[in-house]
Design a protein around this motif. Structure first.
Motif, PDB file in Angstrom:
ATOM      1  N   ASN A   1       0.836  -1.018   0.094  1.00 10.81           N
ATOM      2  CA  ASN A   1       0.005  -0.013   0.040  1.00 10.81           C
ATOM      3  C   ASN A   1       0.699   1.206  -0.107  1.00 10.81           C
ATOM      4  O   ASN A   1       0.362   2.428  -0.037  1.00 10.81           O
ATOM      5  CB  ASN A   1      -0.907  -0.012   1.359  1.00 10.81           C
ATOM      6  CG  ASN A   1      -2.126  -0.887   1.086  1.00 10.81           C
ATOM      7  OD1 ASN A   1      -2.813  -1.064   0.081  1.00 10.81           O
ATOM      8  ND2 ASN A   1      -2.273  -1.870   2.045  1.00 10.81           N
ATOM      9  N   TYR A   2       2.116   1.035   0.239  1.00  9.75           N
ATOM     10  CA  TYR A   2       2.966   2.256   0.095  1.00  9.75           C
ATOM     11  C   TYR A   2       3.703   2.251  -1.278  1.00  9.75           C
ATOM     12  O   TYR A   2       4.225   3.617  -1.444  1.00  9.75           O
ATOM     13  CB  TYR A   2       4.322   2.102   1.092  1.00  9.75           C
ATOM     14  CG  TYR A   2       3.717   2.367   2.498  1.00  9.75           C
ATOM     15  CD1 TYR A   2       3.617   3.495   3.050  1.00  9.75           C
ATOM     16  CD2 TYR A   2       3.321   1.000   3.300  1.00  9.75           C
ATOM     17  CE1 TYR A   2       3.246   3.672   4.483  1.00  9.75           C
ATOM     18  CE2 TYR A   2       2.916   1.477   4.719  1.00  9.75           C
ATOM     19  CZ  TYR A   2       2.705   2.690   5.116  1.00  9.75           C
ATOM     20  OH  TYR A   2       2.382   2.684   6.559  1.00  9.75           O
ATOM     21  N   ASN A   3       3.379   1.648  -2.032  1.00  9.41           N
ATOM     22  CA  ASN A   3       3.945   1.353  -3.481  1.00  9.41           C
ATOM     23  C   ASN A   3       3.271   2.220  -4.711  1.00  9.41           C
ATOM     24  O   ASN A   3       1.926   1.721  -5.007  1.00  9.41           O
ATOM     25  CB  ASN A   3       4.381   0.105  -3.716  1.00  9.41           C
ATOM     26  CG  ASN A   3       5.515   0.015  -4.902  1.00  9.41           C
ATOM     27  OD1 ASN A   3       5.755   0.650  -5.538  1.00  9.41           O
ATOM     28  ND2 ASN A   3       5.883  -1.324  -5.211  1.00  9.41           N
ATOM     29  N   PHE A   4       3.506   3.348  -5.076  1.00  9.01           N
ATOM     30  CA  PHE A   4       2.991   4.074  -6.022  1.00  9.01           C
ATOM     31  C   PHE A   4       3.692   4.235  -7.320  1.00  9.01           C
ATOM     32  O   PHE A   4       4.272   5.519  -7.617  1.00  9.01           O
ATOM     33  CB  PHE A   4       2.328   5.133  -5.831  1.00  9.01           C
ATOM     34  CG  PHE A   4       1.149   5.154  -4.775  1.00  9.01           C
ATOM     35  CD1 PHE A   4      -0.026   4.686  -5.104  1.00  9.01           C
ATOM     36  CD2 PHE A   4       1.614   4.906  -3.333  1.00  9.01           C
ATOM     37  CE1 PHE A   4      -1.084   4.434  -4.000  1.00  9.01           C
ATOM     38  CE2 PHE A   4       0.417   4.816  -2.399  1.00  9.01           C
ATOM     39  CZ  PHE A   4      -0.734   4.461  -2.859  1.00  9.01           C
ATOM     40  N   PRO A   5       4.180   3.135  -8.197  1.00 15.14           N
ATOM     41  CA  PRO A   5       5.185   3.360  -8.994  1.00 15.14           C
ATOM     42  C   PRO A   5       4.898   4.137 -10.412  1.00 15.14           C
ATOM     43  O   PRO A   5       5.712   4.618 -11.058  1.00 15.14           O
ATOM     44  CB  PRO A   5       5.646   2.000  -9.533  1.00 15.14           C
ATOM     45  CG  PRO A   5       4.456   1.232  -9.367  1.00 15.14           C
ATOM     46  CD  PRO A   5       3.737   1.940  -8.139  1.00 15.14           C
ATOM     47  N   GLN A   6       3.668   4.397 -10.498  1.00 12.25           N
ATOM     48  CA  GLN A   6       3.327   5.332 -11.488  1.00 12.25           C
ATOM     49  C   GLN A   6       3.288   6.878 -11.437  1.00 12.25           C
ATOM     50  O   GLN A   6       2.880   7.791 -12.360  1.00 12.25           O
ATOM     51  CB  GLN A   6       1.669   5.115 -12.255  1.00 12.25           C
ATOM     52  CG  GLN A   6       0.583   5.412 -11.034  1.00 12.25           C
ATOM     53  CD  GLN A   6       0.518   4.500  -9.843  1.00 12.25           C
ATOM     54  OE1 GLN A   6       1.195   3.645  -9.553  1.00 12.25           O
ATOM     55  NE2 GLN A   6      -0.381   4.777  -8.820  1.00 12.25           N
ATOM     56  N   GLU A   7       3.505   7.166 -10.293  1.00  4.84           N
ATOM     57  CA  GLU A   7       3.477   8.641  -9.773  1.00  4.84           C
ATOM     58  C   GLU A   7       4.846   9.506 -10.522  1.00  4.84           C
ATOM     59  O   GLU A   7       5.863   8.804 -10.610  1.00  4.84           O
ATOM     60  CB  GLU A   7       3.424   8.990  -8.227  1.00  4.84           C
ATOM     61  CG  GLU A   7       1.949   8.320  -7.982  1.00  4.84           C
ATOM     62  CD  GLU A   7       1.796   8.681  -6.507  1.00  4.84           C
ATOM     63  OE1 GLU A   7       0.418   8.657  -6.110  1.00  4.84           O
ATOM     64  OE2 GLU A   7       2.613   8.878  -5.783  1.00  4.84           O
ATOM     65  N   SER A   8       4.817  10.633 -10.563  1.00  2.92           N
ATOM     66  CA  SER A   8       5.689  11.526 -10.981  1.00  2.92           C
ATOM     67  C   SER A   8       6.078  12.629 -10.063  1.00  2.92           C
ATOM     68  O   SER A   8       5.215  13.095  -9.340  1.00  2.92           O
ATOM     69  CB  SER A   8       5.211  12.213 -12.446  1.00  2.92           C
ATOM     70  OG  SER A   8       5.093  11.375 -13.515  1.00  2.92           O
ATOM     71  N   TYR A   9       7.198  13.118 -10.015  1.00  2.73           N
ATOM     72  CA  TYR A   9       7.801  14.106  -9.182  1.00  2.73           C
ATOM     73  C   TYR A   9       7.038  15.424  -9.593  1.00  2.73           C
ATOM     74  O   TYR A   9       6.709  15.618 -10.614  1.00  2.73           O
ATOM     75  CB  TYR A   9       9.419  14.329  -9.563  1.00  2.73           C
ATOM     76  CG  TYR A   9       9.898  15.512  -9.015  1.00  2.73           C
ATOM     77  CD1 TYR A   9      10.267  15.665  -7.396  1.00  2.73           C
ATOM     78  CD2 TYR A   9      10.012  16.627  -9.688  1.00  2.73           C
ATOM     79  CE1 TYR A   9      10.742  16.731  -6.873  1.00  2.73           C
ATOM     80  CE2 TYR A   9      10.387  17.837  -9.008  1.00  2.73           C
ATOM     81  CZ  TYR A   9      10.791  17.946  -7.701  1.00  2.73           C
ATOM     82  OH  TYR A   9      11.266  19.195  -7.078  1.00  2.73           O
ATOM     83  N   THR A  10       6.895  16.148  -8.332  1.00  2.00           N
ATOM     84  CA  THR A  10       6.265  17.418  -8.430  1.00  2.00           C
ATOM     85  C   THR A  10       6.818  18.162  -6.908  1.00  2.00           C
ATOM     86  O   THR A  10       6.874  17.662  -6.110  1.00  2.00           O
ATOM     87  CB  THR A  10       4.699  17.478  -8.293  1.00  2.00           C
ATOM     88  OG1 THR A  10       4.267  18.935  -8.415  1.00  2.00           O
ATOM     89  CG2 THR A  10       4.161  16.640  -7.322  1.00  2.00           C
ATOM     90  N   SER A  11       7.065  19.240  -7.555  1.00  2.00           N
ATOM     91  CA  SER A  11       7.490  20.165  -6.434  1.00  2.00           C
ATOM     92  C   SER A  11       6.460  20.973  -5.679  1.00  2.00           C
ATOM     93  O   SER A  11       6.369  21.811  -4.834  1.00  2.00           O
ATOM     94  CB  SER A  11       8.530  21.419  -6.934  1.00  2.00           C
ATOM     95  OG  SER A  11       7.613  22.255  -7.762  1.00  2.00           O
ATOM     96  N   ALA A  12       5.110  20.675  -6.124  1.00  2.00           N
ATOM     97  CA  ALA A  12       3.872  21.060  -5.367  1.00  2.00           C
ATOM     98  C   ALA A  12       3.705  20.446  -4.293  1.00  2.00           C
ATOM     99  O   ALA A  12       3.863  19.249  -4.278  1.00  2.00           O
ATOM    100  CB  ALA A  12       2.842  21.380  -6.400  1.00  2.00           C
ATOM    101  N   ALA A  13       2.782  21.145  -3.373  1.00  8.26           N
ATOM    102  CA  ALA A  13       2.061  20.420  -2.294  1.00  8.26           C
ATOM    103  C   ALA A  13       1.300  19.245  -2.737  1.00  8.26           C
ATOM    104  O   ALA A  13       0.710  19.476  -3.771  1.00  8.26           O
ATOM    105  CB  ALA A  13       1.561  21.152  -1.165  1.00  8.26           C
TER     106      ALA A  13
END
Length: 135
Positions: free
Chosen positions: A29-41
């Motif tokens: 449940n901690y693994n989200f490999p599809q997400e991308s970096y963002t410097s936004a909150a």
């Protein structure tokens, strides 16, 4: 030094929620490999019974979502360009990456410690601290 502290904090959160770390037996449940970096909150998650006055009333997966949100919010507020991700599982170990912007960085290529798919194109001023741990 801050990146190390934030990575250690997430490792402690995962150790404190081993059922959430185990997930469905395939994906934590901690693994989200599809997400991308963002410097936004990070976006505030939808209603989560782990928030508020009854944290004991939540499931391990809801606790994992709360942990990841709180950790990313802390990273965003504590480090320039702060973001983080977790991959892996209980059996093979977890990889924690803390992303941050490095001031006055004239790099022309991305940091090899960062997951290139998370950075997309550009973001050559982003650096990553990586640690691996077993809960």
């Amino acid at each position: 030094a801050l990146a190390t502290q934030y990575a250690s904090e997430m490792a402690d959160r995962i150790r404190g929620n081993l059922d959430g770390a185990r997930g469905d037996g395939i994906l934590s449940n901690y693994n989200f490999p599809q997400e991308s970096y963002t410097s936004a909150a990070p976006a505030t998650p939808s209603s989560n019974p782990c928030d508020g006055s009854n944290p004991a009333g939540c499931t391990p997966d809801q606790a994992a979502a709360r942990d990841l949100y709180a950790w990313r919010l802390s990273l965003n507020q504590g480090i320039a360009g702060g973001w983080g991700e977790v991959s892996g599982d209980v059996l093979s170990g977890f990889v924690i990456r803390v992303y941050f912007k490095e001031p006055n960085n004239d790099a022309t290529t991305p940091d090899p410690n960062c997951r290139s798919a998370a950075l997309g194109g550009g973001n050559n001023d982003v650096r990553c601290f990586v640690t691996v741990f077993f809960p």
